[in-house]
Design an enzyme around this catalytic site. Structure first.
Site, PDB file in Angstrom:
ATOM      1  N   ARG A 102       0.818  -1.207   0.000  1.00  0.00           N
ATOM      2  CA  ARG A 102       0.000   0.000   0.000  1.00  0.00           C
ATOM      3  C   ARG A 102       0.854   1.262   0.000  1.00  0.00           C
ATOM      4  O   ARG A 102       0.510   2.264  -0.644  1.00  0.00           O
ATOM      5  CB  ARG A 102      -0.947  -0.012   1.205  1.00  0.00           C
ATOM      6  CG  ARG A 102      -2.072  -1.046   1.066  1.00  0.00           C
ATOM      7  CD  ARG A 102      -2.683  -1.376   2.425  1.00  0.00           C
ATOM      8  NE  ARG A 102      -3.904  -2.187   2.340  1.00  0.00           N
ATOM      9  CZ  ARG A 102      -3.919  -3.499   2.134  1.00  0.00           C
ATOM     10  NH1 ARG A 102      -2.772  -4.156   1.982  1.00  0.00           N
ATOM     11  NH2 ARG A 102      -5.061  -4.157   2.093  1.00  0.00           N
ATOM     12  N   ASP A 111      -5.009 -14.642   7.343  1.00  0.00           N
ATOM     13  CA  ASP A 111      -3.723 -15.121   6.837  1.00  0.00           C
ATOM     14  C   ASP A 111      -2.992 -16.010   7.837  1.00  0.00           C
ATOM     15  O   ASP A 111      -2.041 -16.708   7.469  1.00  0.00           O
ATOM     16  CB  ASP A 111      -2.828 -13.941   6.459  1.00  0.00           C
ATOM     17  CG  ASP A 111      -3.305 -13.239   5.203  1.00  0.00           C
ATOM     18  OD1 ASP A 111      -3.926 -13.896   4.353  1.00  0.00           O
ATOM     19  OD2 ASP A 111      -3.061 -12.023   5.078  1.00  0.00           O
ATOM     20  N   LYS A 164      -7.126 -18.491  -1.742  1.00  0.00           N
ATOM     21  CA  LYS A 164      -5.842 -17.825  -1.513  1.00  0.00           C
ATOM     22  C   LYS A 164      -4.821 -18.400  -2.505  1.00  0.00           C
ATOM     23  O   LYS A 164      -5.187 -18.926  -3.543  1.00  0.00           O
ATOM     24  CB  LYS A 164      -5.405 -18.028  -0.065  1.00  0.00           C
ATOM     25  CG  LYS A 164      -6.255 -17.264   0.939  1.00  0.00           C
ATOM     26  CD  LYS A 164      -5.942 -15.783   0.883  1.00  0.00           C
ATOM     27  CE  LYS A 164      -6.609 -14.996   2.000  1.00  0.00           C
ATOM     28  NZ  LYS A 164      -6.226 -13.561   1.955  1.00  0.00           N
ATOM     29  N   ARG A 194      -6.927 -17.568  -9.385  1.00  0.00           N
ATOM     30  CA  ARG A 194      -7.604 -16.906  -8.265  1.00  0.00           C
ATOM     31  C   ARG A 194      -8.731 -15.993  -8.764  1.00  0.00           C
ATOM     32  O   ARG A 194      -8.601 -15.302  -9.782  1.00  0.00           O
ATOM     33  CB  ARG A 194      -6.604 -16.111  -7.430  1.00  0.00           C
ATOM     34  CG  ARG A 194      -5.551 -17.018  -6.800  1.00  0.00           C
ATOM     35  CD  ARG A 194      -4.547 -16.261  -5.977  1.00  0.00           C
ATOM     36  NE  ARG A 194      -5.144 -15.681  -4.778  1.00  0.00           N
ATOM     37  CZ  ARG A 194      -4.451 -14.962  -3.902  1.00  0.00           C
ATOM     38  NH1 ARG A 194      -3.165 -14.725  -4.096  1.00  0.00           N
ATOM     39  NH2 ARG A 194      -5.048 -14.465  -2.838  1.00  0.00           N
ATOM     40  N   ARG A 215       2.516 -19.672   3.028  1.00  0.00           N
ATOM     41  CA  ARG A 215       2.031 -19.832   4.408  1.00  0.00           C
ATOM     42  C   ARG A 215       1.835 -21.309   4.761  1.00  0.00           C
ATOM     43  O   ARG A 215       2.027 -21.694   5.918  1.00  0.00           O
ATOM     44  CB  ARG A 215       0.753 -19.028   4.615  1.00  0.00           C
ATOM     45  CG  ARG A 215       0.959 -17.542   4.349  1.00  0.00           C
ATOM     46  CD  ARG A 215      -0.035 -16.656   5.048  1.00  0.00           C
ATOM     47  NE  ARG A 215       0.050 -15.297   4.539  1.00  0.00           N
ATOM     48  CZ  ARG A 215       0.963 -14.400   4.898  1.00  0.00           C
ATOM     49  NH1 ARG A 215       1.887 -14.726   5.777  1.00  0.00           N
ATOM     50  NH2 ARG A 215       0.970 -13.179   4.381  1.00  0.00           N
ATOM     51  N   SER A 243     -13.114  -8.420   2.930  1.00  0.00           N
ATOM     52  CA  SER A 243     -11.815  -8.567   2.279  1.00  0.00           C
ATOM     53  C   SER A 243     -11.142  -7.218   2.210  1.00  0.00           C
ATOM     54  O   SER A 243     -11.658  -6.289   1.574  1.00  0.00           O
ATOM     55  CB  SER A 243     -11.966  -9.149   0.870  1.00  0.00           C
ATOM     56  OG  SER A 243     -10.755  -9.019   0.152  1.00  0.00           O
TER      57      SER A 243
END
Length: 425
Positions: free
Chosen positions: A22, A311, A338, A118, A385, A163
């Site tokens: 961001r 997450d 994800k 996705r 992850r 989200s």
């Protein structure tokens, strides 16, 4: 079952991935020079840097973790000369699409084979309602995305699923709209975008689960130090919490209330997790996290808690595998889309290791404590992850487990295997 005999010391985690993305995007929209320190130089965030460079932004790397961005203002972007490759980064393509939807030119964004699976309909629908023309594969729901931007109108959009990526995409497009844009969520999600916009002079109004952005004339430059990533810290928090007698320090971690759900759940499970020296840096709450390990019990995670730890659920599954009793997580359908189907992937690999577990359409359950089968080979599913969670389970149980395809870890935490070996002995 053997266990790691000791987890101790201090581990420093890299800069927050969500904030790094961001910061680069918003600094590129500002007028003047922005300085971003503590930037995460990982594969995903560098895809966002590449996207901004393709749009004509002047970015200079002072060091791997410090970037100078000379923004020319919100309307200074130029049409990219080639297809933009977002790699494996859902954040780059989804939030970036909000910026591209407002530009008076054509952009095409693609990604790697995982990203091209996705779903993108969740951003295509609201951005199209605002006036952008977006096409993609499978009836405009899959990348590559062809985005022809232009004049956007203000809307009120009710998101079916909370989200932060989708919310941020709409809000950034809303900066260019002809009237305010409001986004309503069923549950609050992380608010990094809103905090950053406020610090840059934008008018952002939060009322309950609704946030409204008013189109600004300009954005002020950004100067900030990105805090450590709590998602990266989660693996070490879980590791220390699972091993009785452990003491682990994780300095300078971002503890945004929209991101600390794992801490709340670990505390309910009996973990001793503390925030030391709380402070604020760049509009974001920061603290040093201290974890003392002791026996864990099971916990339930209801749907309303999921956005604050979405997450971290793979890491939470590790804690559940070592805890006494049945842990249940519901309302986490988002995990299906994800980098991998994280519900299916965790259940498959935990089962292979001898963990009692199962899945629901919207979640999973894990019954511990498990006796981990030594020498088992498990798959990362190309998901950073999943890979890190399985490596932490191996360390916490003190049982060798081979995880395939760990190169994906570089998308968020370069150096993770070395950091894990340093604290788990």
């Amino acid at each position: 079952m053997g266990r790691t005999t000791k987890v101790s010391g201090t581990v420093t985690v890299p800069g927050d991935k969500s904030i790094s993305h961001r910061a680069v995007m918003l600094a590129s929209m500002a007028e003047g020079q922005s300085r971003i320190r503590g930037f995460l130089p990982a594969e995903d965030t560098l895809r966002t840097v590449g996207m901004m460079i393709a749009l004509g932004v002047d970015l200079q790397e002072r060091s791997p973790t410090e970037i100078l961005v000379r923004g020319g203002g919100m309307r200074s972007f130029v049409e990219p000369q080639d297809v933009i490759d977002a790699g494996n980064s859902g954040t780059s393509i989804r939030i970036g699409a909000g910026i591209l939807a407002a530009q008076p030119f054509l952009s095409i964004v693609t990604g790697d084979p995982y990203l091209r699976r996705r779903p993108m309909g969740r951003i295509v629908t609201p951005l199209t309602r605002m006036g952008a023309v977006i096409t993609g594969r499978r009836e405009n729901t899959l990348p590559p995305l062809c985005i022809r931007g232009g004049n956007l109108r203000g809307i009120r959009y009710e998101m079916p699923v909370a989200s932060a990526q989708v919310k941020s995409s709409i809000l950034l497009a809303g900066l260019y709209a002809d009237s305010p844009v409001t986004v309503a969520e069923p549950f609050p999600s992380r608010d990094h975008t809103e905090r950053m916009l406020l610090s840059m002079g934008a008018r952002v109004v939060q009322e309950g689960n609704e946030v409204t952005v008013h189109p600004p004339e300009r954005l002020r430059p950004l100067s900030m130090t990105v805090p450590g990533d709590i998602s990266s810290a989660s693996f070490f928090m879980v590791l220390a919490a699972c091993v009785p007698g452990s003491t682990l320090h994780i300095p300078s971690v971002g503890v945004n209330p929209g991101r600390t759900g794992l801490v709340s759940v670990l505390r309910r499970m009996g973990a001793d997790v503390r925030f030391a020296s709380p402070r604020e840096e760049g509009g974001e709450p920061v603290a040093d996290i201290v974890v003392h390990g002791r026996g864990l019990g099971a916990a339930e995670v209801p749907p309303e808690e999921v956005p604050s730890l979405i997450d971290e659920i793979p890491a939470l599954c590790v804690a559940a595998s070592m805890a006494e009793g049945r842990t249940e997580i519901r309302g986490a359908t988002e995990l299906r889309v994800k980098e991998s189907d994280r519900i299916g992937a965790m259940v498959k690999e935990l089962s292979a290791l001898g963990v009692s577990c199962g899945e629901y359409p919207d979640g999973l359950w894990v019954h511990g404590p498990a006796r981990i089968a030594p020498g088992t080979e498990v798959e990362s599913h190309g998901d950073h992850r999943i890979a890190m969670s399985l490596m932490v389970l191996s360390a916490a149980a003190g049982v060798p487990v081979k995880v395939s395809d760990t190169a994906c870890i570089a998308t968020s935490f370069p150096g993770f295997p070395e950091a894990l070996r340093e604290v788990a002995r």
